[in-house]
Write an enzyme that holds these catalytic residues in place. Structure first.
Site, short mmCIF file in Angstrom:
data_model
loop_
_atom_site.label_atom_id
_atom_site.label_comp_id
_atom_site.label_asym_id
_atom_site.label_seq_id
_atom_site.Cartn_x
_atom_site.Cartn_y
_atom_site.Cartn_z
N ASN A 7 0.88 -1.16 0.00
CA ASN A 7 0.00 0.00 0.00
C ASN A 7 0.92 1.22 0.00
O ASN A 7 1.49 1.58 1.02
CB ASN A 7 -0.88 -0.03 1.25
CG ASN A 7 -1.91 1.08 1.25
OD1 ASN A 7 -1.87 1.98 0.41
ND2 ASN A 7 -2.81 1.03 2.21
N LYS A 14 3.35 0.71 3.13
CA LYS A 14 2.94 -0.31 4.09
C LYS A 14 2.99 -1.64 3.36
O LYS A 14 2.56 -1.70 2.20
CB LYS A 14 1.49 -0.08 4.50
CG LYS A 14 1.29 0.50 5.88
CD LYS A 14 -0.13 0.89 5.99
CE LYS A 14 -0.89 0.44 7.15
NZ LYS A 14 -2.23 0.99 7.16
N ARG A 95 -2.53 -2.05 -3.62
CA ARG A 95 -3.79 -1.36 -3.36
C ARG A 95 -3.78 -0.06 -4.16
O ARG A 95 -2.86 0.74 -4.04
CB ARG A 95 -3.91 -1.05 -1.88
CG ARG A 95 -5.12 -0.21 -1.58
CD ARG A 95 -5.26 0.03 -0.10
NE ARG A 95 -6.53 0.67 0.17
CZ ARG A 95 -6.66 1.81 0.85
NH1 ARG A 95 -5.60 2.40 1.37
NH2 ARG A 95 -7.85 2.32 1.04
N HIS A 184 -13.21 2.11 0.23
CA HIS A 184 -13.19 1.01 1.22
C HIS A 184 -13.85 -0.26 0.68
O HIS A 184 -14.30 -1.09 1.45
CB HIS A 184 -13.94 1.40 2.53
CG HIS A 184 -13.28 2.46 3.34
ND1 HIS A 184 -13.99 3.35 4.10
CD2 HIS A 184 -11.97 2.75 3.55
CE1 HIS A 184 -13.16 4.17 4.72
NE2 HIS A 184 -11.93 3.82 4.40
N LEU A 213 -15.49 1.85 10.26
CA LEU A 213 -15.16 3.04 11.05
C LEU A 213 -13.69 3.01 11.42
O LEU A 213 -13.30 2.39 12.41
CB LEU A 213 -16.01 3.10 12.33
CG LEU A 213 -17.54 3.03 12.14
CD1 LEU A 213 -18.24 2.94 13.50
CD2 LEU A 213 -18.04 4.25 11.37
N ARG A 245 -12.09 14.24 8.52
CA ARG A 245 -12.93 14.69 7.39
C ARG A 245 -14.33 15.01 7.86
O ARG A 245 -14.89 14.31 8.72
CB ARG A 245 -13.00 13.61 6.31
CG ARG A 245 -11.69 13.42 5.60
CD ARG A 245 -11.81 12.36 4.51
NE ARG A 245 -10.57 11.61 4.45
CZ ARG A 245 -10.48 10.30 4.31
NH1 ARG A 245 -11.56 9.57 4.18
NH2 ARG A 245 -9.31 9.72 4.28
N GLY A 334 -10.77 0.10 12.87
CA GLY A 334 -10.24 0.51 14.18
C GLY A 334 -11.31 0.86 15.21
O GLY A 334 -11.33 0.29 16.30
N GLY A 336 -14.80 0.65 14.72
CA GLY A 336 -15.90 -0.32 14.67
C GLY A 336 -15.59 -1.61 15.41
O GLY A 336 -16.46 -2.21 16.04
N GLU A 337 -14.31 -2.04 15.36
CA GLU A 337 -13.94 -3.30 16.02
C GLU A 337 -13.67 -3.10 17.51
O GLU A 337 -13.81 -4.03 18.29
CB GLU A 337 -12.67 -3.87 15.37
CG GLU A 337 -12.90 -4.39 13.97
CD GLU A 337 -11.59 -4.67 13.23
OE1 GLU A 337 -10.61 -5.09 13.87
OE2 GLU A 337 -11.56 -4.47 12.01
N ASN A 338 -13.27 -1.88 17.88
CA ASN A 338 -12.79 -1.69 19.26
C ASN A 338 -13.66 -0.86 20.18
O ASN A 338 -13.52 -0.95 21.39
CB ASN A 338 -11.39 -1.06 19.22
CG ASN A 338 -10.38 -1.99 18.61
OD1 ASN A 338 -10.15 -3.08 19.12
ND2 ASN A 338 -9.79 -1.59 17.51
N GLU A 388 -7.73 -5.93 5.01
CA GLU A 388 -7.63 -5.52 3.61
C GLU A 388 -6.44 -6.18 2.91
O GLU A 388 -6.52 -6.54 1.74
CB GLU A 388 -7.54 -4.00 3.51
CG GLU A 388 -8.88 -3.36 3.88
CD GLU A 388 -8.82 -1.85 3.98
OE1 GLU A 388 -9.04 -1.20 2.96
OE2 GLU A 388 -8.57 -1.32 5.08
P1 AMP Z 1 -8.02 2.34 11.23
O1 AMP Z 1 -8.05 3.46 10.21
O2 AMP Z 1 -8.93 1.21 10.88
O3 AMP Z 1 -6.62 1.90 11.56
O4 AMP Z 1 -8.61 2.95 12.58
C1 AMP Z 1 -8.00 4.03 13.24
C2 AMP Z 1 -8.92 4.54 14.32
O5 AMP Z 1 -9.26 3.47 15.21
C3 AMP Z 1 -8.30 5.64 15.18
O6 AMP Z 1 -9.17 6.75 15.27
C4 AMP Z 1 -8.17 4.99 16.54
O7 AMP Z 1 -8.32 5.88 17.55
C5 AMP Z 1 -9.30 3.99 16.52
N1 AMP Z 1 -9.16 2.96 17.55
C6 AMP Z 1 -8.20 2.03 17.67
N2 AMP Z 1 -8.36 1.33 18.82
C7 AMP Z 1 -9.46 1.85 19.46
C8 AMP Z 1 -10.15 1.59 20.68
N3 AMP Z 1 -9.73 0.62 21.51
N4 AMP Z 1 -11.23 2.33 20.98
C9 AMP Z 1 -11.65 3.30 20.17
N5 AMP Z 1 -11.05 3.60 19.00
C10 AMP Z 1 -9.97 2.89 18.65
#
Ligand code: AMP
Length: 402
Positions: A7, A14, A95, A184, A213, A245, A334, A336-338, A388
């Site tokens: 990427n 990356k 990518r 995405h 997200l 954004r 990031g 959505g999963e966390n 991805e």
């Molecule tokens: P990504 O673009 O998928 O790598 O996601 C990045 C975003 O995920 C950033 O805004 C991080 O703050 C958020 N993120 C990562 N871990 C957590 C968490 N445990 N709780 C809330 N947001 C998170």
């Protein structure tokens, strides 16, 4: 077969090296600050039964070619390497952000494909030049490998015209190709396939809303396994509120900034893409900090989270209207999963639509696919880790074996 996934960004590369025989990630890394006086590489080697090993280096990397040559050396390094000869890498998967309406699937790189990626630069001026540069240098550094590109827009090419057209005079579409493309796509398609498999549904009959997200955020309405609408547009700017954004905004705000405030296009672009979203409202684009500050009752963080989740909820409502009966709502990336708080707020008070989160399940953390639906929820609510890189590798593998 070993596939290197790349990427390539404007000042970064990356990468992941994946063994497709068992889908094992052998190595992953990041080259940053290419072209600056002090560039940085972090390389990791993963093992099945041992701790991973990593190597970090600070050195001057003048351009992408030198960056990828360093990666090649690290991949063969005696301590952290995973190959002994670069020819072991049979395929490089790239990518590419924008494929316009020219690509609806992964393709092998040839002169025509490179010309088309170049021709699409006006639609993705920040991404396509860097993505193309990654292809050009990989052709030199991994000269024997087959080069494959996977486009972020490809999955959304199934959208019908009533979803992808802008209601502006036709010539802007026919002559300038201004329309919704969506981004995405690799992630939405990947998590939707995983979700369908998890639920035991055929993907060709799977109906879902996928919510990605990350720092960038987008949602996709999926009908019979295909994207029929998505929240990003010509670019990754519209739709949901994101890290930096704005997402959807009345275009009159731009006219006001230009005429009344005398701002240039470049300044407006910078405000909407880099100074807005969570950062614009709460001064920080890291959702972890926003959640912490929300829990400490800080007013700007509370407003930011309310705005962020309100937008998601509005898109859930509109996608439910166009999709009809739904199999699943999927959270990924990031945030959505966390973030259980974001998921909880986005789905709050939607019981009348068959959406109800189970608080306990929502607060459990897992690296696997996880259901967070209450037993009263008629729609499955899933957290699905996106990948991805693996998706790009799988598409490249399929093409290489065809
Ligand atoms: P990504 O673009 O998928 O790598 O996601 C990045 C975003 O995920 C950033 O805004 C991080 O703050 C958020 N993120 C990562 N871990 C957590 C968490 N445990 N709780 C809330 N947001 C998170």
């Amino acid at each position: 077969m070993k596939i290197l996934v790349i990427n390539s960004g404007s000042s970064s590369i990356k990468y992941q090296l994946i063994n497709m025989d068992n889908k094992e990630v052998l190595s992953a890394g990041l080259v940053e600050r290419i072209g600056e006086s002090e560039s940085y590489i972090r390389h990791q080697r993963f093992f099945k039964d041992q701790e991973s090993r990593s190597k970090e280096e600070k050195l001057h990397i003048k351009d992408h070619r030198s960056g990828l040559e360093q990666v090649n050396l690290l991949l063969q390094d005696s301590e952290v390497g995973a190959i002994t000869n670069p020819d072991e890498i049979e395929v490089v998967g790239h990518r590419v952000v924008h494929g316009g309406d020219m690509f609806n699937a992964a393709v092998n790189v040839d002169d025509d494909v490179k010309e088309k990626i170049k021709a699409l630069i006006p639609l993705a001026p920040l991404h396509n030049p860097a993505n193309l540069e990654g292809i050009l240098v990989a052709e030199k550094v991994f000269a024997k490998a087959q080069q494959v590109v996977v486009f972020d827009t490809a999955y959304h090419q199934s959208m019908p015209p009533h979803a992808f057209r802008f209601a502006i005079p036709e010539r802007f579409y026919t002559e300038d190709k201004l329309r919704v493309y969506g981004m995405h796509g690799t992630s939405h398609q990947y998590v939707a396939r995983q979700a369908a498999r998890y639920l035991g549904n055929a993907f060709s009959q799977f109906n879902a809303i996928s919510i990605h997200l990350g720092n960038g955020c987008s949602m996709t309405a999926i009908k019979n396994g295909k994207s029929i609408d998505t929240s990003m547009g010509l670019s990754p700017l519209p739709g949901l509120m994101m890290g930096t954004r704005s997402g959807d905004i009345d275009p009159t705000v731009l006219f006001y900034m230009g005429t009344k405030l005398q701002m240039s296009f470049e300044e407006i672009d910078n405000v909407l893409n880099k100074q807005s979203g969570l950062k614009g409202i709460a001064g920080d684009n890291d959702m972890r900090h926003i959640v912490e500050r929300y829990q400490n009752n800080e007013a700007d963080a509370q407003l930011a989270l309310e705005m962020y989740t309100y937008r998601i909820k509005k898109f859930i409502g509109s996608y439910l209207a166009i999709l009809g009966p739904l199999d699943a709502i999927i959270f990924t990336a990031g945030v959505g999963e966390n973030s259980s708080l974001v998921r909880e707020m986005a789905c709050a008070d939607l019981e009348h639509l068959g959406i109800k989160v189970d608080e306990k399940k929502n607060n459990q953390r897992s690296r696997e696919i996880q259901s967070i639906a209450h037993e009263d929820s008629s729609i499955a609510l899933l957290v699905v880790p996106t990948n991805e890189e693996l998706s790009i590798a799988e598409q490249a593998y399929e093409l290489a074996n065809r």
